[in-house]
Design an enzyme around this catalytic site. Sequence first.
Site, PDB file in Angstrom:
ATOM      1  N   LYS A   1       0.250  38.308  16.521  1.00  0.00           N
ATOM      2  CA  LYS A   1       0.580  38.865  17.838  1.00  0.00           C
ATOM      3  C   LYS A   1       2.091  39.099  17.921  1.00  0.00           C
ATOM      4  O   LYS A   1       2.685  39.557  16.958  1.00  0.00           O
ATOM      5  CB  LYS A   1       0.033  37.945  18.943  1.00  0.00           C
ATOM      6  CG  LYS A   1      -1.505  37.868  18.879  1.00  0.00           C
ATOM      7  CD  LYS A   1      -2.118  36.863  19.810  1.00  0.00           C
ATOM      8  CE  LYS A   1      -2.188  35.477  19.204  1.00  0.00           C
ATOM      9  NZ  LYS A   1      -3.067  34.545  19.887  1.00  0.00           N
TER      10      LYS A   1
ATOM     11  N   ASP B   1      -7.889  28.346  19.874  1.00  0.00           N
ATOM     12  CA  ASP B   1      -8.502  28.718  21.164  1.00  0.00           C
ATOM     13  C   ASP B   1      -9.986  29.078  21.039  1.00  0.00           C
ATOM     14  O   ASP B   1     -10.772  28.835  21.949  1.00  0.00           O
ATOM     15  CB  ASP B   1      -7.729  29.849  21.866  1.00  0.00           C
ATOM     16  CG  ASP B   1      -7.469  31.054  20.987  1.00  0.00           C
ATOM     17  OD1 ASP B   1      -7.725  30.982  19.764  1.00  0.00           O
ATOM     18  OD2 ASP B   1      -7.000  32.083  21.515  1.00  0.00           O
TER      19      ASP B   1
END
Length: 428
Positions: A154, A190
């Site tokens: 990211k 996550d």
Amino acid sequence: MTNDAILKKVKADFDLSTNALREMVGAFHDEMRLGLESQVSSLKMLPTFVDRASGDERGRFLALDLGGTNFRVLQVQLGSGGQVKVEHVGKYIIPRAVMRGTGEQLFNFIAQSIDTFLVDSRIGYDEKRDLGFTFSFPMKQTDIVNGILINWTKDFSASGVVGKNVTKLLIAALKRQGIDSVEIAALANDTVGTMVARSYQDQDCDVGIIFGTGTNACYREPSTETIVNIEWGNFNKLPLNRYDVKHDKASGNPGKQVMEKMISGMYLGGLVQLVLSDLIQTRLMFKNRRAKFSKGVFTTTRMSQVESDTSRKLTKVEDYLDSIGIIDSALAERALLQRICELVSRRAMRISAAAMSAVVTWMDPELKDNHTVAIDGTLYERYPGFKKTILATLTQLHGKDAGKIKLVHTKDGSGIGVAVVAAVAAHA
Ligand code: ADP
Ligand code: MG
């Protein structure tokens, strides 16, 4: 060229036939196999060391959710019969400069945010708290608490963190901040948090997926009965068009996270922007106007808004175009923009469905059992038609057996689940 002809051209670039998706599923299985055998593969298939929760865990736990856009701190209370209550949430935005600064700056920011959270929520420093750390990047875990960052993804590039134990970095930052009431009991991805949050109350849940800033998934590996973090954003056996190639080259991590760049929130808008720039430059779109879509202005959120406009004259799209200086757009042009967004987002959803199908059929090739797929992330939550298109694609791939796959939006699962993981690890 007519708008129909333009659309046909873009469609040819972004169409993915159901057969191409079937091939993708096969290639995905090959990469999963290689990854599990620690051979060269675009899928890392990382072990997670997470145990199944019994549902009897009790107490108050903190969770730290470091995603990609937002950084959140939660206090979760686990009660009787698998009850989960989020008591406090603090949301903090990580400045870009901090994402891309030094590791020390990043972890100081995290520790300062925890401090702010403890004060604002009136939890204070007197009671000891076990904390679950949701760290949404590829890491090599050695046990339930410790993990070494393999590479950033990211928008993150904080220096001096790759190759380091992120738990140790967090402990050091908490110490610098003078916080000694918080103990790190667990570290998890996550996807794992999302899967655990759902499986706490749903025995059929064996997959966790994130569609947010990035995309990734984990699943229960039958051969070892452990949860494996696939790191599927890096899957690279997909047909790329010229926009994908250009998009990848211009990114901060060329050649990496290839599937993520075709699916997730951080990237989809940029892909559309490349198509628009191409059409404007070749004077096929918005001609006679000084239109320009420079890098970064067309976001995935914008795409989502464009597709959400169901008004007959596409007035929301018109207002948007007005706001960026493309005034007096024709309805046909606005419709063309909307269709281009649809083509790019539809491909993202179809690839997502094929990846999901690959993971479920890896566990259960003939779809004999029920599988709940727990999904978290704003892209999935807010993008028009995301779930619907995935379900339709799964039906194309599996016929009525697609009914065995249930998609459940597990909101805030990444944070809640890791609080549960922390509870299990702390034997609460
Ligand atoms: P994270 O991945 O950091 O945990 P989220 O799950 O909230 O965060 O996902 C953030 C991403 O969601 C952003 O990159 C953005 O592209 C996307 N997003 C935000 N709002 C919308 C929206 N209304 N429609 C579609 N996507 C959105
Ligand atoms: Mg998240």
